[in-house]
Every structure is written in structure tokens, then in C-alpha cells.
Scaffold this active site. Structure first.
Site, PDB file in Angstrom:
ATOM      1  N   CYS A  82       0.879  -1.171   0.000  1.00 52.27           N
ATOM      2  CA  CYS A  82       0.000   0.000   0.000  1.00 52.27           C
ATOM      3  C   CYS A  82       0.916   1.221   0.000  1.00 52.27           C
ATOM      4  O   CYS A  82       2.085   1.102  -0.333  1.00 52.27           O
ATOM      5  CB  CYS A  82      -0.953  -0.021   1.199  1.00 52.27           C
ATOM      6  SG  CYS A  82      -0.140   0.099   2.805  1.00 52.27           S
ATOM      7  N   LEU A  83       0.426   2.351   0.410  1.00 52.74           N
ATOM      8  CA  LEU A  83       1.255   3.558   0.388  1.00 52.74           C
ATOM      9  C   LEU A  83       2.245   3.592   1.556  1.00 52.74           C
ATOM     10  O   LEU A  83       3.429   3.799   1.358  1.00 52.74           O
ATOM     11  CB  LEU A  83       0.372   4.808   0.388  1.00 52.74           C
ATOM     12  CG  LEU A  83       1.094   6.126   0.187  1.00 52.74           C
ATOM     13  CD1 LEU A  83       1.836   6.146  -1.133  1.00 52.74           C
ATOM     14  CD2 LEU A  83       0.115   7.285   0.272  1.00 52.74           C
TER      15      LEU A  83
END
Length: 100
Positions: free
Chosen positions: A79-80
Site C-alpha cells: 500500500c502507500l
């Protein structure tokens, strides 16, 4: 690998190129559209993981555009910032996935 449970960028690129791993991005579609994604990655948003992986194979492929991973498949979850990837890893482990 650098540490158990981690993988560096070069290993991800090599795995994607050889198709020996599946990089599963667990961000939402809107984030992928605004921030972009890793070439060759697939998207399965975190809130959908449990229901998606319980769905029939054909339904999964129609909705997400890739084959539902086998529980022994080599998965990289991202994810980020890592918080959602960690949560996804816990969900995957609870569902019986063992190679992420």
C-alpha cells in the site's frame, strides 16, 4: 531478502518480470488513479479481501481482472505507507495463505 517478511524493490521487479510473485496492492481504486501503481501489480482493496477470496474463482476473476491466488502462491502485499498491507497480511494469514 533483507528481513523475513520483507522484500526489496529489485526482488519485486525480478519476481514480477518472471511472474514468480503476485504484487497485490490493497489501496482503493481512487488512490491508484491519483497516485499510480507498480507496473504488473494487481489491485484487491483491503476492505474487500475476505469477501473476494471467499468468492468463486470465476466471479473473482470477472470482478478483479486476475486469477484468484492459491493459498500457497508467492504474494507481496503493498500500500502507500504499510499499515493497510500489514492488516491485509493478517487477513491473508487468517484465511490460510502462507507465502506472503
Amino acid at each position: 531478502m533483507t528481513q523475513p517478511g520483507t522484500i526489496d524493490y529489485e526482488e519485486i521487479c525480478a519476481g514480477l518480470e518472471s511472474k514468480s510473485i503476485t504484487y497485490m496492492d490493497v489501496r482503493n481504486q481512487s488512490e491508484l488513479q491519483s497516485d499510480g501503481k507498480i507496473v504488473g501489480s494487481v489491485n484487491l482493496p483491503l476492505p474487500e479481501i475476505i469477501e473476494a477470496l471467499a468468492s468463486p474463482d470465476a466471479d473473482f476473476k470477472n470482478k478483479y481482472g486476475f486469477e484468484k491466488p492459491d493459498k500457497c502462491a508467492a504474494l507481496v502485499v503493498g500500500c502507500l505507507a504499510g499499515k493497510r498491507a500489514a492488516a491485509a497480511g493478517e487477513q491473508l494469514e487468517n484465511l490460510g495463505f502462507s507465502n506472503f
